[in-house]
Scaffold this motif. Structure first.
Motif, short mmCIF file in Angstrom:
data_model
loop_
_atom_site.label_atom_id
_atom_site.label_comp_id
_atom_site.label_asym_id
_atom_site.label_seq_id
_atom_site.Cartn_x
_atom_site.Cartn_y
_atom_site.Cartn_z
N GLU A 186 -0.55 12.73 6.33
CA GLU A 186 -0.28 11.72 7.36
C GLU A 186 0.58 10.55 6.90
OE1 GLU A 186 -4.08 10.93 9.22
OE2 GLU A 186 -4.22 13.01 9.96
N ASN A 187 1.14 10.61 5.72
CA ASN A 187 2.27 9.74 5.36
C ASN A 187 2.99 10.29 4.12
OD1 ASN A 187 0.93 8.84 3.05
ND2 ASN A 187 1.43 6.69 3.41
N ARG A 236 -2.61 10.76 14.56
CA ARG A 236 -2.00 11.93 13.93
C ARG A 236 -3.03 13.07 13.75
NH1 ARG A 236 1.20 7.95 9.75
NH2 ARG A 236 2.65 7.16 11.31
N CYS A 251 8.10 7.04 11.41
CA CYS A 251 7.27 5.97 11.97
C CYS A 251 8.01 4.70 11.57
CB CYS A 251 5.88 6.02 11.35
SG CYS A 251 4.81 4.65 11.88
N ASP A 280 6.49 9.13 8.24
CA ASP A 280 7.10 7.85 7.84
C ASP A 280 8.61 7.96 7.70
OD1 ASP A 280 4.72 6.56 7.91
OD2 ASP A 280 4.50 6.25 5.77
N PHE A 316 1.67 7.10 17.41
CA PHE A 316 1.11 7.95 16.36
C PHE A 316 0.79 9.35 16.88
CE2 PHE A 316 1.47 4.48 13.75
CZ PHE A 316 0.75 3.38 14.17
N TRP A 350 6.12 2.65 3.26
CA TRP A 350 6.23 2.21 4.65
C TRP A 350 5.79 0.76 4.80
CZ3 TRP A 350 3.81 0.00 8.71
CH2 TRP A 350 4.36 0.21 9.97
N ARG A 351 4.65 0.46 4.23
CA ARG A 351 4.07 -0.89 4.41
C ARG A 351 4.95 -1.95 3.73
NH1 ARG A 351 1.26 -2.09 8.43
NH2 ARG A 351 0.28 -0.06 8.27
N TRP A 409 -3.71 6.86 2.22
CA TRP A 409 -2.28 6.52 2.28
C TRP A 409 -1.60 6.57 0.92
CZ3 TRP A 409 -1.44 7.03 7.12
CH2 TRP A 409 -2.18 6.39 8.12
N GLU A 415 0.82 -1.24 0.00
CA GLU A 415 0.00 0.00 0.00
C GLU A 415 0.84 1.26 0.00
OE1 GLU A 415 -1.80 0.81 4.15
OE2 GLU A 415 0.25 1.37 3.70
N SER A 416 1.99 1.21 0.65
CA SER A 416 2.83 2.42 0.74
C SER A 416 4.28 1.97 0.88
CB SER A 416 2.42 3.24 1.97
OG SER A 416 2.55 2.43 3.14
N ASP A 447 2.51 -2.55 14.98
CA ASP A 447 2.27 -1.28 14.29
C ASP A 447 0.98 -0.64 14.81
OD1 ASP A 447 1.05 -0.65 10.92
OD2 ASP A 447 1.84 0.77 12.38
N ARG A 448 -0.15 -1.03 14.31
CA ARG A 448 -1.42 -0.37 14.65
C ARG A 448 -1.96 -0.86 15.99
NH1 ARG A 448 -3.73 0.69 9.52
NH2 ARG A 448 -2.17 1.76 8.25
N ALA A 459 -3.22 4.90 13.15
CA ALA A 459 -2.22 5.89 12.72
C ALA A 459 -2.93 7.18 12.29
CB ALA A 459 -1.40 5.33 11.57
O1 AHR Z 1 0.60 2.38 10.63
C1 AHR Z 1 1.62 3.13 10.00
C2 AHR Z 1 1.07 3.77 8.78
O2 AHR Z 1 0.53 2.79 7.91
C3 AHR Z 1 2.11 4.53 7.96
O3 AHR Z 1 2.34 5.83 8.44
C4 AHR Z 1 1.48 4.51 6.61
O4 AHR Z 1 2.36 4.82 5.56
C5 AHR Z 1 0.95 3.09 6.56
O5 AHR Z 1 -0.10 2.95 5.73
#
Ligand code: AHR
Length: 331
Positions: free
Chosen positions: A233-234, A183, A284, A264, A145, A52-53, A207, A49-50, A127-128, A179
């Motif tokens: 937020e990212n 934020r 992050c 991130d 966060f 970061w992910r 994201w 997805e990103s 993470d979350r 997250a």
């Molecule tokens: O949980 C972290 C967040 O999840 C990151 O900031 C973002 O890039 C990802 O989707």
């Protein structure tokens, strides 16, 4: 003879009872006893997805390798909260030893976590965070966060003087993700504390860069030169906003451009920070795989782990970051 049969019957009864009482039916106990790989179900939000992910997914796959004693099964929910809950249920049905969850949404976890508890399968949140009762999962490991958001709003407070109007647009993460909640809350608290700050608009950019570029373009149409601060937020969303602003001929970042806040601190975007496009990039940390692996190994050997395991995170600024710092970054 009768006495012998009675003694044998009693012995068999006692042995049977002892065996039930001491048999630990948990899958982890079985795998520990057998020396087999520790079977772990990993419920990931959306693996690609990103930036970061992707780094987070890679970190878990590398740490929970067969060479390290794990059999990792990853399920990708494509950022669909309902599917992610059914991914976890299917891990329970498969009888895994442990479950890792990077939760798409902070809500909706009670039922499936109760099922995991009934099956004696420990759950590690990575993470979350989630809103379920903490008794329903073993522990959590990740960043903070809300604290990340405060680092960003502290910078906004330094960038603008008290008599300057700060007109903010906020590109939020996927709504309901912890997250995003943390934020966004930090931004709300910053706005409440600073009477010269105003939230012009907020909307999820999910994201990703493409969605965020489209949202930012619509805000440019609507608010034009009023906008002097973007709180994305990212990194991927910050990138989308920068693309839209640049294409509209706006000056971004640096000392006197539209202030760009991001989260991130992926290497590619720290490069943009050094180029002055992103003013502040709050880290992050996605590299949570090793931490998860050591938590599971400790649980496997009957050890205790902390309920909350926070990882170190910093922030990077356009006017102090160096190429040396960027080159040393692990992701
Ligand atoms: O949980 C972290 C967040 O999840 C990151 O900031 C973002 O890039 C990802 O989707």
């Amino acid at each position: 003879m009768k006495k012998l049969i009675t003694v044998l019957l009693v012995a068999a009864l006692v042995l049977g009872l002892t065996a039930c009482g001491s048999k630990d039916s948990t899958a982890s106990a079985k795998s520990a006893a057998s020396g087999k790989l520790i079977k772990v179900g990993f419920a990931q939000c959306k693996a690609d997805e990103s930036d970061w992910r992707k780094a987070n997914t890679k970190s878990v796959q590398e740490a929970l390798s067969e060479a390290n004693g794990f059999k990792l099964i990853m399920a990708d929910s494509n950022n669909d909260a309902a599917k992610q809950a059914s991914d976890v249920q299917s891990f329970i049905d498969q009888g895994v030893d442990y479950i890792i969850i990077a939760a798409v949404n902070k809500d909706g976890w009670d039922t499936v976590l109760k099922n995991a508890q009934a099956a004696k399968i420990p759950v590690v949140l990575m993470d979350r965070t989630i809103s379920a009762d903490p008794s329903l999962y073993n522990c959590w490991i990740g960043g903070g966060f809300y604290k990340e958001g405060v680092k960003a709003t502290d910078w906004i407070a330094k960038r603008f003087t008290a008599d300057q109007k700060v007109n903010i647009v906020n590109l939020q993460g996927q709504l309901g993700a912890s997250a995003q909640v943390g934020r966004s809350k930090a931004l709300d608290d910053g706005i409440a504390k600073n009477s010269n700050w105003k939230l012009l608009a907020r909307q999820t950019g999910n994201w990703d860069t493409k969605t965020s570029k489209e949202v930012m373009a619509s805000w440019i149409q609507q608010y034009g030169d009023q906008i002097n601060c973007v709180y994305a937020e990212n990194d991927n969303m910050a990138d989308g906003a920068i693309q839209a602003l640049t294409e509209a001929g706006k000056k971004v970042g640096g000392k006197d451009g539209i202030a760009i806040i991001s989260f991130d601190a992926n290497k590619a975007y720290l490069q943009q920070c050094m180029e002055g496009k992103i003013n502040v990039d709050v880290e992050c940390n996605p590299l949570l795989g090793q931490g998860v692996a050591s938590i599971i190994k400790k649980l496997q050997s009957g050890g205790k782990v902390d309920k909350e395991n926070s990882v170190e995170e910093s922030a990077f600024y356009y006017d102090t970051i160096t190429q040396k710092v960027i080159d040393a970054r692990p992701y």
